[in-house]
Write a protein that holds these residues in place. Sequence first.
Motif, PDB file in Angstrom:
ATOM      1  N   ALA A 282       0.838  -1.202   0.000  1.00 41.55           N
ATOM      2  CA  ALA A 282       0.000   0.000   0.000  1.00 41.55           C
ATOM      3  C   ALA A 282       0.876   1.256   0.000  1.00 41.55           C
ATOM      4  N   VAL A 283       1.968   1.225   0.764  1.00 42.03           N
ATOM      5  CA  VAL A 283       2.913   2.342   0.752  1.00 42.03           C
ATOM      6  C   VAL A 283       3.514   2.510  -0.647  1.00 42.03           C
ATOM      7  N   PHE A 284       3.857   1.398  -1.283  1.00 42.87           N
ATOM      8  CA  PHE A 284       4.437   1.441  -2.630  1.00 42.87           C
ATOM      9  C   PHE A 284       3.506   2.129  -3.614  1.00 42.87           C
ATOM     10  N   LEU A 285       2.223   1.812  -3.576  1.00 40.20           N
ATOM     11  CA  LEU A 285       1.280   2.391  -4.528  1.00 40.20           C
ATOM     12  C   LEU A 285       1.148   3.900  -4.333  1.00 40.20           C
ATOM     13  N   VAL A 286       1.151   4.346  -3.077  1.00 41.62           N
ATOM     14  CA  VAL A 286       1.054   5.779  -2.816  1.00 41.62           C
ATOM     15  C   VAL A 286       2.278   6.510  -3.385  1.00 41.62           C
ATOM     16  N   PHE A 287       3.467   5.959  -3.146  1.00 36.69           N
ATOM     17  CA  PHE A 287       4.686   6.630  -3.600  1.00 36.69           C
ATOM     18  C   PHE A 287       4.909   6.447  -5.097  1.00 36.69           C
ATOM     19  N   LEU A 288       4.355   5.391  -5.689  1.00 42.33           N
ATOM     20  CA  LEU A 288       4.480   5.220  -7.132  1.00 42.33           C
ATOM     21  C   LEU A 288       3.784   6.363  -7.866  1.00 42.33           C
ATOM     22  N   ARG A 289       2.621   6.768  -7.383  1.00 42.69           N
ATOM     23  CA  ARG A 289       1.923   7.886  -8.019  1.00 42.69           C
ATOM     24  C   ARG A 289       2.757   9.162  -7.926  1.00 42.69           C
ATOM     25  N   LEU A 290       3.404   9.364  -6.784  1.00 39.34           N
ATOM     26  CA  LEU A 290       4.268  10.532  -6.641  1.00 39.34           C
ATOM     27  C   LEU A 290       5.493  10.416  -7.533  1.00 39.34           C
ATOM     28  N   GLY A 291       6.042   9.212  -7.658  1.00 40.99           N
ATOM     29  CA  GLY A 291       7.201   9.013  -8.505  1.00 40.99           C
ATOM     30  C   GLY A 291       6.921   9.253  -9.974  1.00 40.99           C
ATOM     31  N   LEU A 292       5.666   9.103 -10.373  1.00 43.80           N
ATOM     32  CA  LEU A 292       5.282   9.324 -11.768  1.00 43.80           C
ATOM     33  C   LEU A 292       4.913  10.780 -12.064  1.00 43.80           C
TER      34      LEU A 292
ATOM     35  N   MET B 292      11.581   7.694   2.617  1.00 47.20           N
ATOM     36  CA  MET B 292      12.020   6.505   3.340  1.00 47.20           C
ATOM     37  C   MET B 292      11.551   6.539   4.791  1.00 47.20           C
ATOM     38  N   ALA B 293      11.701   7.707   5.427  1.00 49.02           N
ATOM     39  CA  ALA B 293      11.302   7.828   6.824  1.00 49.02           C
ATOM     40  C   ALA B 293       9.795   7.633   6.992  1.00 49.02           C
ATOM     41  N   LEU B 294       9.000   8.187   6.084  1.00 50.04           N
ATOM     42  CA  LEU B 294       7.556   8.000   6.143  1.00 50.04           C
ATOM     43  C   LEU B 294       7.192   6.525   5.962  1.00 50.04           C
ATOM     44  N   GLY B 295       7.822   5.868   4.998  1.00 47.55           N
ATOM     45  CA  GLY B 295       7.571   4.447   4.803  1.00 47.55           C
ATOM     46  C   GLY B 295       7.998   3.620   5.994  1.00 47.55           C
ATOM     47  N   LEU B 296       9.114   4.000   6.615  1.00 48.55           N
ATOM     48  CA  LEU B 296       9.582   3.294   7.803  1.00 48.55           C
ATOM     49  C   LEU B 296       8.580   3.409   8.936  1.00 48.55           C
ATOM     50  N   GLY B 297       8.030   4.618   9.120  1.00 47.76           N
ATOM     51  CA  GLY B 297       7.044   4.805  10.179  1.00 47.76           C
ATOM     52  C   GLY B 297       5.750   4.064   9.919  1.00 47.76           C
ATOM     53  N   CYS B 298       5.412   3.863   8.635  1.00 50.08           N
ATOM     54  CA  CYS B 298       4.162   3.179   8.295  1.00 50.08           C
ATOM     55  C   CYS B 298       4.273   1.667   8.423  1.00 50.08           C
TER      56      CYS B 298
ATOM     57  N   GLY C 210      10.258  -2.803   5.444  1.00 48.59           N
ATOM     58  CA  GLY C 210       9.581  -3.072   4.177  1.00 48.59           C
ATOM     59  C   GLY C 210       8.898  -1.839   3.635  1.00 48.59           C
ATOM     60  N   GLY C 211       8.301  -1.038   4.511  1.00 47.43           N
ATOM     61  CA  GLY C 211       7.665   0.200   4.077  1.00 47.43           C
ATOM     62  C   GLY C 211       8.672   1.208   3.563  1.00 47.43           C
ATOM     63  N   ALA C 212       9.864   1.285   4.199  1.00 45.56           N
ATOM     64  CA  ALA C 212      10.903   2.208   3.732  1.00 45.56           C
ATOM     65  C   ALA C 212      11.373   1.828   2.332  1.00 45.56           C
ATOM     66  N   LEU C 213      11.586   0.529   2.100  1.00 41.47           N
ATOM     67  CA  LEU C 213      11.999   0.075   0.771  1.00 41.47           C
ATOM     68  C   LEU C 213      10.897   0.300  -0.257  1.00 41.47           C
ATOM     69  N   ALA C 214       9.645   0.074   0.166  1.00 37.00           N
ATOM     70  CA  ALA C 214       8.521   0.269  -0.752  1.00 37.00           C
ATOM     71  C   ALA C 214       8.387   1.744  -1.142  1.00 37.00           C
TER      72      ALA C 214
ATOM     73  N   SER D  99      21.710   6.699   2.256  1.00 40.01           N
ATOM     74  CA  SER D  99      20.517   7.413   2.719  1.00 40.01           C
ATOM     75  C   SER D  99      19.656   6.521   3.597  1.00 40.01           C
ATOM     76  N   PHE D 100      19.468   5.281   3.166  1.00 42.49           N
ATOM     77  CA  PHE D 100      18.656   4.352   3.949  1.00 42.49           C
ATOM     78  C   PHE D 100      19.272   4.113   5.321  1.00 42.49           C
ATOM     79  N   LEU D 101      20.576   3.856   5.365  1.00 43.40           N
ATOM     80  CA  LEU D 101      21.245   3.586   6.636  1.00 43.40           C
ATOM     81  C   LEU D 101      21.232   4.812   7.544  1.00 43.40           C
ATOM     82  N   LEU D 102      21.459   5.999   6.965  1.00 39.87           N
ATOM     83  CA  LEU D 102      21.510   7.210   7.775  1.00 39.87           C
ATOM     84  C   LEU D 102      20.141   7.588   8.334  1.00 39.87           C
ATOM     85  N   VAL D 103      19.106   7.497   7.504  1.00 40.14           N
ATOM     86  CA  VAL D 103      17.770   7.857   7.990  1.00 40.14           C
ATOM     87  C   VAL D 103      17.332   6.915   9.096  1.00 40.14           C
ATOM     88  N   ALA D 104      17.415   5.608   8.847  1.00 44.63           N
ATOM     89  CA  ALA D 104      16.973   4.639   9.847  1.00 44.63           C
ATOM     90  C   ALA D 104      17.852   4.685  11.092  1.00 44.63           C
ATOM     91  N   GLY D 105      19.155   4.967  10.908  1.00 41.86           N
ATOM     92  CA  GLY D 105      20.050   4.997  12.056  1.00 41.86           C
ATOM     93  C   GLY D 105      19.953   6.258  12.886  1.00 41.86           C
TER      94      GLY D 105
END
Length: 398
Positions: A14-24, A73-79, A83-87, A312-318
């Motif tokens: 679900a996170v992926f679909l939301v960000f896919l629209r933004l990515g497009l 990434m941070a928003l996906g991580l919180g959701c 898996g949400g951060a990667l999505a 970026s992924f390591l720094l945000v999550a860390g």
Amino acid sequence: MPHPAPRHPDRPWAVFLVFLRLGLTSFGGPVAHLGYFRDEFVARRGWLDDRAYADLVALCQFLPGPASSQVGMALGLGCAGFGGALAAWAGFTLPSALLLALFALGLDAWPALVPPGALHGLKVVAVAVVAQAVWGMARQLCTDAPRVVLALCAAALALALPGVWGQFAAMLLAAAIGAVCWRARVEQGVSLPVPLGRRLGAGLLGVFAVALLGLPLVLHYWPSHTLALVDAFYRTGALVFGGGHVVLPLLQAAVVPNGWVSNDTFLAGYGAAQAVPGPLFTFAAFLGAAMTTPPTGWAGAMLCLAAIFAPSFLLVAGTLPFWSRLVAYPLARGALAGANAAVVGLLLAAFCHPVWTSAILRPLDAVVATAALWALMRWRWPPWRVVLGCALVGAALG
């Protein structure tokens, strides 16, 4: 202060679909992306409030890397956790990455597909885009005479010592000067809900540091072109403060002097990157696909893309578990102010060489670049329209 109950999905797809629209649809660079994110996640979906969003943006601007991608990434991580951060990253990043990789593959398979004049037009439009970025960042980050002087000194050092180490030295010296001269304590913002403990955060920051320091050592004892690519793009992602167009000088120093990508191909791809939505860091996919030695094509694109975004992924999550304490340290804020001034200087150096020297070969090129800059800054044309216009003008003149 307690947070309102968030209204967000807890499934990565679900996170992926939301960000896919933004990515497009997210054109306009990192500042515009942050505006799109606020409209989507604060105003429309209510995933977090304005204060929490402002705190998150402050964190991602404090860290090296692409700020808009890190916010995602941070928003996906919180959701939805990791898996949400990667999505979130995949949805926002893959559309532009795929388009740029396809462009690189098309140039390689059918060199005549894009007329030489159009490719030169893409190089000329890069002059206007980088000039706009230098002006905008200087107004925001060099707010007094000492910062302007520091930016000019950083530019001079980068031009005198071309390559990654000259740029790194400029950033390090500027950060040290800023820590001494521009200490500032800021009011602590709203603490973000973080699904990670400090122990795990420290472990991720340790992985970031080990990779940054260890990859060059491993490469020294076990030379490998694939490992050299990972090291170059990881280091770029780890050292780019300011995100966006600041990636240009570091990537140019990493891939052009050693012959991995020609300077003409580099600037043509950089111009094309202005015409696609999503983060500018997806330019790494173009470079990976355009490499002259394997891994190239799709394998090179995915490798370089993963390497440049991994820091970026390591720094945000860390950093998220420690952010509320880190932001209060005056030394940290001062070092960031100095590094930001150096960022402007590095971008100015890249504007002088190779952007201007490689693209402006005749007076007519300067006229086209000036017109493109006018269209961007005065007429507020979207970058994709300016890129298309310059490519068409270049094809006609060529």
